[in-house]
Design a protein around this motif. Structure first.
Motif, PDB file in Angstrom:
ATOM      1  N   SER A 190       0.845  -1.191   0.000  1.00 36.26           N
ATOM      2  CA  SER A 190       0.000   0.000   0.000  1.00 36.26           C
ATOM      3  C   SER A 190       0.880   1.242   0.000  1.00 36.26           C
ATOM      4  O   SER A 190       2.081   1.175   0.282  1.00 36.26           O
ATOM      5  N   LEU A 191       0.293   2.358  -0.319  1.00 36.49           N
ATOM      6  CA  LEU A 191       1.040   3.611  -0.339  1.00 36.49           C
ATOM      7  C   LEU A 191       1.405   4.008   1.087  1.00 36.49           C
ATOM      8  O   LEU A 191       0.630   3.779   2.017  1.00 36.49           O
ATOM      9  N   PRO A 192       2.555   4.633   1.273  1.00 37.96           N
ATOM     10  CA  PRO A 192       2.937   5.042   2.625  1.00 37.96           C
ATOM     11  C   PRO A 192       2.052   6.189   3.112  1.00 37.96           C
ATOM     12  O   PRO A 192       1.637   7.042   2.314  1.00 37.96           O
ATOM     13  N   LEU A 193       1.774   6.179   4.409  1.00 40.02           N
ATOM     14  CA  LEU A 193       1.008   7.274   4.997  1.00 40.02           C
ATOM     15  C   LEU A 193       1.965   8.429   5.289  1.00 40.02           C
ATOM     16  O   LEU A 193       3.026   8.245   5.883  1.00 40.02           O
ATOM     17  N   VAL A 194       1.589   9.609   4.858  1.00 40.06           N
ATOM     18  CA  VAL A 194       2.423  10.787   5.051  1.00 40.06           C
ATOM     19  C   VAL A 194       1.805  11.629   6.146  1.00 40.06           C
ATOM     20  O   VAL A 194       0.613  11.920   6.126  1.00 40.06           O
ATOM     21  N   GLU A 195       2.631  12.002   7.122  1.00 36.29           N
ATOM     22  CA  GLU A 195       2.135  12.857   8.199  1.00 36.29           C
ATOM     23  C   GLU A 195       2.517  14.292   7.890  1.00 36.29           C
ATOM     24  O   GLU A 195       3.660  14.583   7.534  1.00 36.29           O
ATOM     25  N   CYS A 196       1.537  15.177   8.020  1.00 32.44           N
ATOM     26  CA  CYS A 196       1.760  16.589   7.758  1.00 32.44           C
ATOM     27  C   CYS A 196       1.368  17.390   8.989  1.00 32.44           C
ATOM     28  O   CYS A 196       0.326  17.132   9.590  1.00 32.44           O
ATOM     29  N   ASP A 197       2.166  18.368   9.328  1.00 30.66           N
ATOM     30  CA  ASP A 197       1.847  19.247  10.450  1.00 30.66           C
ATOM     31  C   ASP A 197       1.040  20.428   9.910  1.00 30.66           C
ATOM     32  O   ASP A 197       1.567  21.304   9.219  1.00 30.66           O
ATOM     33  N   LEU A 198      -0.251  20.441  10.195  1.00 35.46           N
ATOM     34  CA  LEU A 198      -1.146  21.485   9.691  1.00 35.46           C
ATOM     35  C   LEU A 198      -1.512  22.504  10.763  1.00 35.46           C
ATOM     36  O   LEU A 198      -2.428  23.305  10.575  1.00 35.46           O
ATOM     37  N   THR A 199      -0.769  22.509  11.855  1.00 35.79           N
ATOM     38  CA  THR A 199      -1.104  23.421  12.955  1.00 35.79           C
ATOM     39  C   THR A 199      -0.961  24.878  12.550  1.00 35.79           C
ATOM     40  O   THR A 199      -1.622  25.748  13.102  1.00 35.79           O
ATOM     41  N   MET A 200      -0.118  25.177  11.597  1.00 33.11           N
ATOM     42  CA  MET A 200       0.048  26.569  11.167  1.00 33.11           C
ATOM     43  C   MET A 200      -1.210  27.122  10.502  1.00 33.11           C
ATOM     44  O   MET A 200      -1.373  28.322  10.372  1.00 33.11           O
ATOM     45  N   TYR A 201      -2.138  26.240  10.094  1.00 30.28           N
ATOM     46  CA  TYR A 201      -3.372  26.686   9.445  1.00 30.28           C
ATOM     47  C   TYR A 201      -4.532  26.820  10.418  1.00 30.28           C
ATOM     48  O   TYR A 201      -5.610  27.246  10.031  1.00 30.28           O
ATOM     49  N   GLU A 202      -4.337  26.428  11.681  1.00 28.99           N
ATOM     50  CA  GLU A 202      -5.402  26.552  12.671  1.00 28.99           C
ATOM     51  C   GLU A 202      -5.584  28.011  13.025  1.00 28.99           C
ATOM     52  O   GLU A 202      -4.633  28.772  13.114  1.00 28.99           O
ATOM     53  N   LYS A 203      -6.824  28.381  13.252  1.00 28.79           N
ATOM     54  CA  LYS A 203      -7.099  29.776  13.631  1.00 28.79           C
ATOM     55  C   LYS A 203      -7.587  29.834  15.045  1.00 28.79           C
ATOM     56  O   LYS A 203      -8.199  29.021  15.571  1.00 28.79           O
TER      57      LYS A 203
END
Length: 65
Positions: free
Chosen positions: A52-65
């Motif tokens: 299966s495709l690898p799961l990529v973790e992304c830090d999206l905290t910079m988009y939180e308001k």
């Protein structure tokens, strides 16, 4: 007038995946029975073999308001 249409195995797999991922409006209301019959007729998608495709973790905290 009813017409028979034939699909290749690859085309049927595409149809199965699309129907399995169909949005909610198709499986409720007046079309629910027809949608259920269609899913029973074409079957569930056939899982792909291999890794299966690898799961990529992304830090999206910079988009939180």
């Amino acid at each position: 007038m009813q017409k028979e249409i034939f699909f290749t195995a690859e085309e049927m797999q595409i149809i199965r995946v699309c129907v399995a991922n169909a949005p909610c409006p198709y499986d409720v209301g007046d079309n629910a029975k027809a949608f259920k019959n269609l899913r029973e007729t074409i079957g569930e998608p056939i899982p792909l073999k291999g890794e299966s495709l690898p799961l990529v973790e992304c830090d999206l905290t910079m988009y939180e308001k």
